[in-house]
Design a protein around this motif. Structure first.
Motif, PDB file in Angstrom:
ATOM      1  N   GLY A 255       0.798  -1.216   0.000  1.00 10.93           N
ATOM      2  CA  GLY A 255       0.000   0.000   0.000  1.00 10.93           C
ATOM      3  C   GLY A 255       0.826   1.259   0.000  1.00 10.93           C
ATOM      4  N   ARG A 256       2.162   1.091   0.104  1.00  7.17           N
ATOM      5  CA  ARG A 256       2.980   2.301   0.060  1.00  7.17           C
ATOM      6  C   ARG A 256       3.597   2.388  -1.328  1.00  7.17           C
ATOM      7  N   ILE A 257       3.508   3.528  -1.905  1.00  3.13           N
ATOM      8  CA  ILE A 257       4.049   3.714  -3.247  1.00  3.13           C
ATOM      9  C   ILE A 257       5.528   4.045  -3.139  1.00  3.13           C
ATOM     10  N   GLY A 258       6.316   3.469  -4.035  1.00  2.00           N
ATOM     11  CA  GLY A 258       7.733   3.823  -4.068  1.00  2.00           C
ATOM     12  C   GLY A 258       8.580   2.852  -3.272  1.00  2.00           C
ATOM     13  N   ARG A 259       9.877   3.089  -3.356  1.00  6.02           N
ATOM     14  CA  ARG A 259      10.846   2.203  -2.761  1.00  6.02           C
ATOM     15  C   ARG A 259      11.033   2.569  -1.297  1.00  6.02           C
TER      16      ARG A 259
END
Lengths: 310, 268
Positions: A255-259
């Motif tokens: 659910g978290r976008i990005g690295r």
């Protein structure tokens, strides 16, 4: 004074300090999560409790007190009777921690008869009962099975039965869910929580999610020292040590976008720790005073940092 | 063990039993001198011919089998037992006890085998039993080294640590958890060692060491045949074929076992 107390524990490998000044208290019925990177000394710390450090490593200072008994004073002859009786250990990999040529029931009976004065028939019945208690269907048939006939989750249930069959007052779980399918992990964590009764427990893990799910408190280790120790919710929401904050930010989450943010650099090797705070070379908040070892202070939320967050 | 591996063992056991049952009759026939039939060629009557005293070679080779095989089995048993105990102990004990055991192993390995064996049998006296003792005590180190190496690696496996953490005693840990994992190489090694001991016992009896005078040990018969090699080659062929055939059979059997158990086979 019940439960487990580690008091200012030092472990050396030869002249090199591996674990330094570790102090922990785990009351009866509580689970403490011990988290940290590989090589942070968390396995060393817990394996020193049943005196199973790798050869060459020794406890050089401090005390390990379990239910008013100082385990550091025990000789090599006095320790084995406590293993499996007062101290139960759940292993990381259920595929390698069960002897492939022994039947499940025999493995359990061996540990039961070592500590309880039972006839072979009684031990067999106790083994089947123990398998039943960890939720294995058709326990009598499972007792006759070999490890390879079972799935990973089933084997870890056997591992839990082995660790808990003699009702130990301390349970050490070393990454008990790391080798399992995600769908099985929660069941195994639930089972540990349910079966450990009023034992004190340490969950060694680098899975912060598992720690948050099962534990009352969490201690974070970095380069052989405890840098922060607090109630779970407090530690996860308001980390005070920059390392803890970085560790939380580095955990991948659905659910978290990005690295996720990785921590630059690498932990120092035990022989080459810097003066003062070992995390300072990787820390964005490092200041000149960080070359002096910070004290481990606080009442409920303890931290070892000169410039903690908040 | 699976069935194909078991069949040769059963056959060997049956052959051993038959030899033991017929031993008195065989011994009598093996010792029966008949000077009219000196160095007779193999015939329908005397399958393998006769020796320089007219004794039946078939009877002598069969009568000699229990001695040669018995010495090989006995010395293998001694070497296996001593080597296993020493290897397991060296793996489990750390520090100076391990160093002492390994030093003793190195010391025994450094003995010149044949010379030491001849000297020791000369001291202990001419008998199969002293050969068996000497060979056993000179070769246990081969087992000790392999078992030490294997036990050291098995000992650090998770399931051994898990059993240790269950409070299982050291002796039980070694016997019930470490030894079963080593058993395959132990079985294969045992077969190869038996073959080697058969050769060693025959070599000693060829030199006149060990077997009592006149006893039909295979090596002794080969030794007696030397003056008659051109005149009566069967006198050499009978015991030599028995010895070579048995050793070859054991080595093939050992290789099959090793292959079945997933081992590398005979180290050359």
């Amino acid at each position: 004074m019940t439960g487990l107390h580690l008091k200012n524990l030092d472990i050396h490998a030869g002249k090199t300090a591996i674990v330094q000044d570790v102090a922990l208290h785990v009351p009866k019925g509580q689970v403490l999560g011990l988290v940290g990177e590989s090589g942070s000394g968390k396995s060393m710390t817990v394996m020193s409790i049943p005196h199973l450090l790798p050869s060459g490593c020794h406890i050089t200072a401090g005390h390990i007190i379990l239910d008013d008994q100082d385990l550091t004073l025990l000789t090599d002859k006095q320790m084995p009777p406590l293993r499996g009786a007062k101290i139960g250990v759940i292993f990381q990999d259920p595929f390698t921690s069960l002897n492939p040529v022994r039947r499940i029931g025999d493995l359990l009976a061996e540990v039961i008869t070592r500590h309880q004065n039972l006839s072979p028939a009684q031990a067999k019945a106790a083994a089947i009962a123990a398998l039943d208690e960890v939720g294995l269907p058709d326990a009598a048939a499972k007792a006759r099975a070999y490890p390879h006939e079972m799935s990973g989750g089933q084997r870890q249930r056997v591992g839990i039965a082995l660790a808990l069959v003699n009702h130990p007052s301390l349970v050490i779980a070393d990454e008990p869910t790391t080798a399992l399918d995600p769908t099985v992990q929660v069941h195994i964590l639930d089972l540990i929580a349910k079966r450990m009764e009023d034992a004190a427990a340490i969950l060694v893990t680098h899975d912060l999610g598992a720690a948050a799910y099962l534990c009352t408190r969490i201690a974070v280790m970095y380069s052989g020292r405890i840098v922060e120790e607090a109630p779970v919710a407090d530690l996860v929401r308001r980390p005070r040590h920059p390392y803890t904050a970085a560790l939380l930010a580095a955990a991948p989450r659905l659910g978290r976008i990005g690295r996720p943010d990785s921590i630059p650099g690498q932990p120092p090797s035990p022989g080459a720790r810097p003066q003062g705070c070992a995390f300072a070379p990787r820390c964005a908040r490092a200041a000149p005073e960080c070359t002096v070892q910070p004290p481990f202070t606080g009442t409920d939320h303890k931290v070892a940092c000169h410039r903690p967050l908040q | 063990m699976t069935r194909p591996l078991l069949i040769p063992l059963i056959l060997m056991a049956l052959a051993g039993l038959a030899l033991w049952l017929f031993a008195p009759a065989l011994a009598e026939q093996a010792a029966a001198i008949n000077l009219d039939l000196r160095l007779a060629a193999p015939s329908s009557d005397r399958w393998l011919g006769t020796d320089q005293l007219g004794r039946d070679l078939a009877a002598r080779v069969l009568a000699g089998a229990p001695w040669s095989l018995g010495v090989a089995a006995g010395s293998t048993a001694i070497a296996l037992t001593l080597g296993t105990l020493a290897g397991l102990a060296a793996a489990e004990l750390e520090g100076w006890p391990r160093r002492i055991i390994l030093q003793i192993v190195t010391l025994v390995i450094s003995f010149p085998g044949l010379v030491a064996a001849v000297a020791a049998v000369a001291i202990l006296g001419q008998s199969g039993f002293s050969v068996l003792l000497v060979l056993g005590f000179l070769t246990w180190t081969l087992f000790a080294r392999v078992i030490y190496a294997e036990a050291s690696s098995v000992r650090s496996r998770d399931y051994v640590t898990a059993a240790r953490l269950g409070g299982v005693s050291r002796a039980r840990l070694l016997i019930r958890h470490v030894l079963p994992a080593i058993a395959p190489s132990l079985i294969a090694m045992m077969v190869f060692h038996f073959a080697d001991m058969l050769v060693a016992a025959s070599a000693l009896s060829f030199l006149g060491v060990g077997a009592p005078l006149g006893a039909p040990a295979w090596g002794a018969i080969i030794s007696e045949s030397r003056p008659y090699v051109y005149q009566a080659p069967w006198m050499l062929l009978a015991p030599a074929t028995a010895l070579a055939g048995t050793v070859l059979g054991l080595n093939i059997y050992g290789d099959i076992i090793a292959k079945r158990l997933g081992l590398a086979g005979r180290p050359s």
